[in-house]
Design a protein around this motif. Structure first.
Motif, PDB file in Angstrom:
ATOM      1  N   UNK B 196       0.827  -1.199   0.000  1.00  0.00           N
ATOM      2  CA  UNK B 196       0.000   0.000   0.000  1.00  0.00           C
ATOM      3  C   UNK B 196       0.872   1.265   0.000  1.00  0.00           C
ATOM      4  N   UNK B 197       1.973   1.232   0.742  1.00  0.00           N
ATOM      5  CA  UNK B 197       2.922   2.359   0.693  1.00  0.00           C
ATOM      6  C   UNK B 197       3.424   2.533  -0.741  1.00  0.00           C
ATOM      7  N   UNK B 198       3.651   1.428  -1.425  1.00  0.00           N
ATOM      8  CA  UNK B 198       4.153   1.492  -2.809  1.00  0.00           C
ATOM      9  C   UNK B 198       3.134   2.056  -3.803  1.00  0.00           C
ATOM     10  N   UNK B 199       1.865   2.172  -3.410  1.00  0.00           N
ATOM     11  CA  UNK B 199       0.910   2.836  -4.308  1.00  0.00           C
ATOM     12  C   UNK B 199       1.188   4.328  -4.374  1.00  0.00           C
ATOM     13  N   UNK B 200       1.902   4.854  -3.383  1.00  0.00           N
ATOM     14  CA  UNK B 200       2.239   6.286  -3.375  1.00  0.00           C
ATOM     15  C   UNK B 200       3.739   6.488  -3.611  1.00  0.00           C
ATOM     16  N   UNK B 201       4.578   5.802  -2.817  1.00  0.00           N
ATOM     17  CA  UNK B 201       6.039   5.869  -3.024  1.00  0.00           C
ATOM     18  C   UNK B 201       6.412   4.634  -3.832  1.00  0.00           C
ATOM     19  N   UNK B 202       6.341   4.766  -5.145  1.00  0.00           N
ATOM     20  CA  UNK B 202       6.279   3.575  -6.016  1.00  0.00           C
ATOM     21  C   UNK B 202       7.538   2.727  -6.019  1.00  0.00           C
ATOM     22  N   UNK B 203       8.700   3.347  -5.846  1.00  0.00           N
ATOM     23  CA  UNK B 203       9.939   2.576  -5.981  1.00  0.00           C
ATOM     24  C   UNK B 203      10.607   2.274  -4.643  1.00  0.00           C
ATOM     25  N   UNK B 204       9.928   2.590  -3.549  1.00  0.00           N
ATOM     26  CA  UNK B 204      10.566   2.403  -2.241  1.00  0.00           C
ATOM     27  C   UNK B 204      10.737   0.912  -1.910  1.00  0.00           C
ATOM     28  N   UNK B 205      11.938   0.559  -1.435  1.00  0.00           N
ATOM     29  CA  UNK B 205      12.206  -0.799  -0.947  1.00  0.00           C
ATOM     30  C   UNK B 205      11.697  -0.882   0.492  1.00  0.00           C
ATOM     31  N   UNK B 206      10.512  -1.437   0.659  1.00  0.00           N
ATOM     32  CA  UNK B 206       9.899  -1.501   2.000  1.00  0.00           C
ATOM     33  C   UNK B 206       9.343  -2.905   2.267  1.00  0.00           C
ATOM     34  N   UNK B 207       9.625  -3.423   3.466  1.00  0.00           N
ATOM     35  CA  UNK B 207       9.037  -4.683   3.930  1.00  0.00           C
ATOM     36  C   UNK B 207       8.358  -4.391   5.259  1.00  0.00           C
ATOM     37  N   UNK B 208       7.109  -4.838   5.398  1.00  0.00           N
ATOM     38  CA  UNK B 208       6.388  -4.642   6.662  1.00  0.00           C
ATOM     39  C   UNK B 208       5.958  -5.982   7.237  1.00  0.00           C
ATOM     40  N   UNK B 209       6.013  -6.084   8.571  1.00  0.00           N
ATOM     41  CA  UNK B 209       5.474  -7.238   9.290  1.00  0.00           C
ATOM     42  C   UNK B 209       4.439  -6.686  10.261  1.00  0.00           C
ATOM     43  N   UNK B 210       3.286  -7.334  10.346  1.00  0.00           N
ATOM     44  CA  UNK B 210       2.227  -6.793  11.208  1.00  0.00           C
ATOM     45  C   UNK B 210       1.690  -7.859  12.150  1.00  0.00           C
ATOM     46  N   UNK B 211       1.258  -7.405  13.313  1.00  0.00           N
ATOM     47  CA  UNK B 211       0.684  -8.308  14.308  1.00  0.00           C
ATOM     48  C   UNK B 211      -0.436  -7.571  15.025  1.00  0.00           C
ATOM     49  N   UNK B 212      -1.465  -8.302  15.408  1.00  0.00           N
ATOM     50  CA  UNK B 212      -2.595  -7.700  16.120  1.00  0.00           C
ATOM     51  C   UNK B 212      -2.436  -7.958  17.615  1.00  0.00           C
ATOM     52  N   UNK B 213      -2.650  -6.927  18.414  1.00  0.00           N
ATOM     53  CA  UNK B 213      -2.574  -7.041  19.871  1.00  0.00           C
ATOM     54  C   UNK B 213      -3.905  -6.607  20.476  1.00  0.00           C
ATOM     55  N   UNK B 214      -4.252  -7.166  21.632  1.00  0.00           N
ATOM     56  CA  UNK B 214      -5.558  -6.874  22.236  1.00  0.00           C
ATOM     57  C   UNK B 214      -5.623  -5.516  22.912  1.00  0.00           C
ATOM     58  N   UNK B 215      -5.776  -4.485  22.143  1.00  0.00           N
ATOM     59  CA  UNK B 215      -5.922  -3.131  22.665  1.00  0.00           C
ATOM     60  C   UNK B 215      -6.770  -2.367  21.655  1.00  0.00           C
ATOM     61  N   UNK B 216      -7.406  -1.288  22.106  1.00  0.00           N
ATOM     62  CA  UNK B 216      -8.343  -0.575  21.220  1.00  0.00           C
ATOM     63  C   UNK B 216      -7.897   0.836  20.866  1.00  0.00           C
ATOM     64  N   UNK B 217      -6.840   1.320  21.529  1.00  0.00           N
ATOM     65  CA  UNK B 217      -6.596   2.764  21.465  1.00  0.00           C
ATOM     66  C   UNK B 217      -5.891   3.243  20.210  1.00  0.00           C
TER      67      UNK B 217
END
Lengths: 340, 340
Positions: B196-217
């Protein structure tokens, strides 16, 4: 038979005591307690000899808990003392252990300089052999070191950038939070875990960032490892799946979270639902150029327990690290391969 | 005066509606609702014209909620429609917007190809000018892009390795979990955020890892950014503290978590305790060689709201992006510098 006692019978101490009872070459002299809580009653029910501070004997006997003697008497009868007292208390006890000439194992909550060597069985068993004082690194550092020393066998690691999402409290804890927050731990970078890894892998370029999340089950680590040369995902998976104390969970088994990992531990009858193994999310193992990415879960209550057992063997002069790891694994039912 | 309507009056829609009411150059034609829930009653109390599907008019009137007309009538009266319907529903509505010849703004829950351009005001305002369909990227991607485009002004970014700890649910949600788990989201790497970042910064070398934690804020991001040349911590802090829509929190103010950040938002009287700004933990900003590390928090309910307002201006031909950002910030009380 090595005569071992456990000073402190809380989260770690009670598990180490159970593990000692399962070893063919160790006998458990006893454990110490300072509080007449449910864990003391349970130790008595298990027939584990309880030792308490001299001034607490009456309190324990009034509570109906049989006392075998004073903590110092327990120390005197031991070849090795496993210190499982709260963070920082072990350093104070060290003087007692030292004055009695006893070998001792400390936990990762103590500063590294409490011991001659910081220890992780798959990394540096040999360094701990015949040492007087050994410190088993903390649960998070054990998870990091076990993984890194395994990956290092596939290809030389040149750099590690890791983030650690910590569980906020253990399941039994009722006075800790956060209940609804993400709390950098600390905000400053690196977190202490990088420095702790460097007590064992001394020259590794590692930076860690840590945050606390409101959950009790397990920690999760997200690693970005740079390697000297490119490897394939298959090479990494092959090594991970053949390394003892590492388990893989596959997306195919519909295990997507720490909650489901612990549910499996309950289903397969693990004592206290403990998972001594590092649990790697197989789907996360990814390669991009000479970088490797992966995520794994660390059961904070139990991952250091087999390391304590191996450390006991090391300080008493048992020289074959691989053999010790195998004995510990066999006696405790610790596996490799796939969790399911 | 731009005539704007908001299709969908939930978490994002109600905030965008409030923000439109605060703009000197926009008028709010109305909002649409499909459920007679508490948000519908509140909209009526605020005097916001409510439009509903034709078949729901009777249900709303029976519930005592005055209906101004059908959703299609609302669309016809609008110059721009902000689509704040649930994920994926916007793509279905696009045919309606298109058949009426209306410009529209979509949210990040839609696929990128729903629009002519994916949008983040501090990155690519100019690309959205006079476009027919613009997609404001999601809250996490907005946090990433706002930060990365700001750092890019200090020094060229060559690589980004980021981990994202996601809040599990919004405060109002009662059917979502986890309540006690860490859940990789997904276990496979990279998470969709990098793409999704690459839809705007098209050539950026980016890797993301995501995790969900039990919080709402809030969400928290932990970034490891590699730069073309080394910078100082001071240069980075100086730029972050002078960039609108970014706030710093300092360890000196004893703000150590998302819970305390939100408490400040409540104390300072922010509507719905919203924080439109990216909130950077100042202590986390660290430099090691040509690498930059930092942690920041993202208020998932509100960070995209100012971006929606700027997107409305862009599609209607307002060419000065910096001026739009300034107008939006002034009207909504959005700040820069330090939170406290």
């Amino acid at each position: 038979m090595m005569k071992v006692s456990v000073n402190g019978y809380g989260t770690i101490g009670k598990r180490v005591a159970s593990a000692i009872l399962a070893q063919p070459d160790m006998s458990l002299i006893g454990v110490s307690k300072t509080s007449t809580n449910y864990e003391a009653y349970h130790a008595q029910r298990l027939g584990i000899p309880l030792y308490v501070p001299k001034e607490s004997i009456k309190e324990f006997e009034d509570a109906g808990i049989k006392v075998m003697g004073t903590i110092e008497e327990m120390f005197r009868d031991s070849d090795v003392i496993v210190d499982a007292t709260p963070n920082g208390v072990g350093a104070q006890y060290k003087q007692v252990y030292s004055s009695l000439g006893k070998k001792s194992i400390f936990q990762g909550g103590e500063k590294a300089n409490v011991a001659d060597v910081s220890f992780s069985a798959l990394c540096n068993y040999d360094e701990a052999v015949d040492k007087k004082y050994v410190r088993v690194v903390s649960c998070n550092t054990t998870g990091l070191l076990r993984t890194l020393c395994t990956i290092n066998r596939v290809e030389k690691i040149t750099k590690v950038r890791a983030t650690i999402v910590r569980r906020a409290a253990d399941p039994k804890e009722v006075k800790k939070g956060p209940i609804n927050s993400l709390t950098p731990d600390p905000a400053s970078i690196p977190s202490h875990h990088a420095k702790d890894v460097n007590t064992v892998l001394k020259d590794l370029d590692i930076v860690t960032m840590a945050i606390v999340a409101p959950t009790t089950l397990m920690h999760v680590h997200m690693l970005n490892i740079t390697l000297a040369n490119q490897v394939t995902r298959e090479e990494v998976l092959s090594t991970l799946s053949s390394t003892p104390r590492i388990l893989l969970v596959s997306g195919k088994s519909k295990i997507t979270s720490t909650a489901e990992i612990i549910e499996v531990a309950r289903d397969i009858g693990r004592s206290r639902n403990d998972l001594y193994e590092t649990v790697v999310f197989e789907d996360s193992v990814s390669v991009k150029g000479n970088e490797l990415f992966l995520m794994y879960a660390v059961h904070q209550e139990s991952i250091v327990v087999p390391e304590n057992i191996d450390a006991i063997r090391a300080v008493t002069g048992f020289r074959d690290g691989l053999k010790s790891v195998e004995m510990t694994n066999t006696s405790m039912g610790i596996r490799k391969g796939y969790l399911v």
